[in-house]
Design a protein around this motif. Structure first.
Motif, mmCIF file in Angstrom:
data_model
loop_
_atom_site.group_PDB
_atom_site.id
_atom_site.type_symbol
_atom_site.label_atom_id
_atom_site.label_comp_id
_atom_site.label_asym_id
_atom_site.label_seq_id
_atom_site.Cartn_x
_atom_site.Cartn_y
_atom_site.Cartn_z
ATOM 1 N N LYS A 199 0.834 -1.201 0.000
ATOM 2 C CA LYS A 199 0.000 0.000 0.000
ATOM 3 C C LYS A 199 0.869 1.250 0.000
ATOM 4 O O LYS A 199 0.647 2.199 -0.746
ATOM 5 N N LYS A 200 1.915 1.249 0.822
ATOM 6 C CA LYS A 200 2.813 2.402 0.891
ATOM 7 C C LYS A 200 3.572 2.580 -0.418
ATOM 8 O O LYS A 200 3.740 3.694 -0.899
ATOM 9 N N MET A 201 4.025 1.473 -1.020
ATOM 10 C CA MET A 201 4.750 1.549 -2.299
ATOM 11 C C MET A 201 3.821 2.103 -3.390
ATOM 12 O O MET A 201 4.242 2.913 -4.204
ATOM 13 N N ARG A 202 2.589 1.683 -3.380
ATOM 14 C CA ARG A 202 1.627 2.154 -4.382
ATOM 15 C C ARG A 202 1.365 3.637 -4.228
ATOM 16 O O ARG A 202 1.279 4.370 -5.200
ATOM 17 N N THR A 203 1.246 4.092 -2.973
ATOM 18 C CA THR A 203 1.034 5.511 -2.696
ATOM 19 C C THR A 203 2.208 6.338 -3.199
ATOM 20 O O THR A 203 2.026 7.364 -3.839
ATOM 21 N N VAL A 204 3.427 5.881 -2.927
ATOM 22 C CA VAL A 204 4.630 6.581 -3.385
ATOM 23 C C VAL A 204 4.650 6.647 -4.910
ATOM 24 O O VAL A 204 4.937 7.698 -5.487
ATOM 25 N N ASN A 205 4.333 5.535 -5.572
ATOM 26 C CA ASN A 205 4.323 5.498 -7.043
ATOM 27 C C ASN A 205 3.290 6.468 -7.610
ATOM 28 O O ASN A 205 3.548 7.139 -8.602
ATOM 29 N N LEU A 206 2.113 6.549 -6.998
ATOM 30 C CA LEU A 206 1.082 7.478 -7.461
ATOM 31 C C LEU A 206 1.520 8.928 -7.273
ATOM 32 O O LEU A 206 1.225 9.776 -8.106
ATOM 33 N N GLU A 207 2.216 9.200 -6.175
ATOM 34 C CA GLU A 207 2.683 10.561 -5.908
ATOM 35 C C GLU A 207 3.761 10.987 -6.887
ATOM 36 O O GLU A 207 3.901 12.166 -7.196
ATOM 37 N N ASN A 208 4.541 10.054 -7.411
ATOM 38 C CA ASN A 208 5.623 10.359 -8.337
ATOM 39 C C ASN A 208 5.152 10.515 -9.781
ATOM 40 O O ASN A 208 5.942 10.809 -10.657
#
Length: 186
Positions: free
Chosen positions: A176-185
């Motif tokens: 979930k955290k990795m997905r959030t970071v990817n969406l923010e980038n």
């Protein structure tokens, strides 16, 4: 008159049912997950129209007693796990039997025959869905989630979680955290 409605599992569904009743000039006394109550008997033609309207919204008006009973079991479990702050202090089997006024063995056999899974399996699936939801909210740690959902230990919760999802709770949270970071980038 009590109306039993299949697939009615959220507050949005309650609002749909209330609105459909209102459109037909019916006032609900109460609306709960899987059930609505109106003070008067509904004429057959109005009942058929309500059934059609609900079906257009993905809901189904039930009339078979066994199907209604199974829906009541399912809705009681969903309501207890997803929408209440506390799980029952007694075993789920005792809780369900007491709330519905039926022998648990009868309910269990009926549920298994019709749904193809046991009531216990249905409870576990919903508990794991609730764990996933709580992990995504990131307000409680795994120990607090374990306690909130009545698990005997964090290890027990983790084992069930992995058995159902194929992931550990910590890895699920990490994804979930990795997905959030990817969406923010993006």
């Amino acid at each position: 008159m009590k109306l039993y409605i299949k697939y009615m599992v959220s507050l949005r569904c309650k609002m749909i049912v209330k609105e459909e009743l209102r459109k037909l000039g019916l006032q609900a006394v109460s609306i709960d997950l899987g059930m609505a109550e109106v003070p008067e008997q509904i004429p057959d033609e109005v009942l058929r129209q309500l059934a059609r309207n609900l079906l257009n919204s993905g809901l189904e008006l039930l009339d078979d007693k066994k199907t209604i009973l199974i829906e009541r079991v399912k809705n009681l479990i969903v309501e207890t796990i997803h929408h209440s702050n506390e799980l029952p202090s007694v075993n789920f089997s005792d809780f369900i039997a007491e709330k519905l006024g039926y022998d648990y063995t009868y309910l269990s056999n009926l549920f298994s025959t019709v749904k193809g899974i046991t009531i216990q399996q249905f409870i576990i699936i919903h508990k794991i869905e609730r764990v996933k939801e709580l992990l995504l909210y990131d307000e409680l740690n795994i120990s607090e989630i374990s306690y909130k959902l009545g698990y005997s230990s964090v290890a027990h919760l983790s084992n069930q979680f992995k058995k159902i999802t194929g992931l550990t709770p910590s890895y699920f949270k990490k994804i979930k955290k990795m997905r959030t970071v990817n969406l923010e980038n993006m």
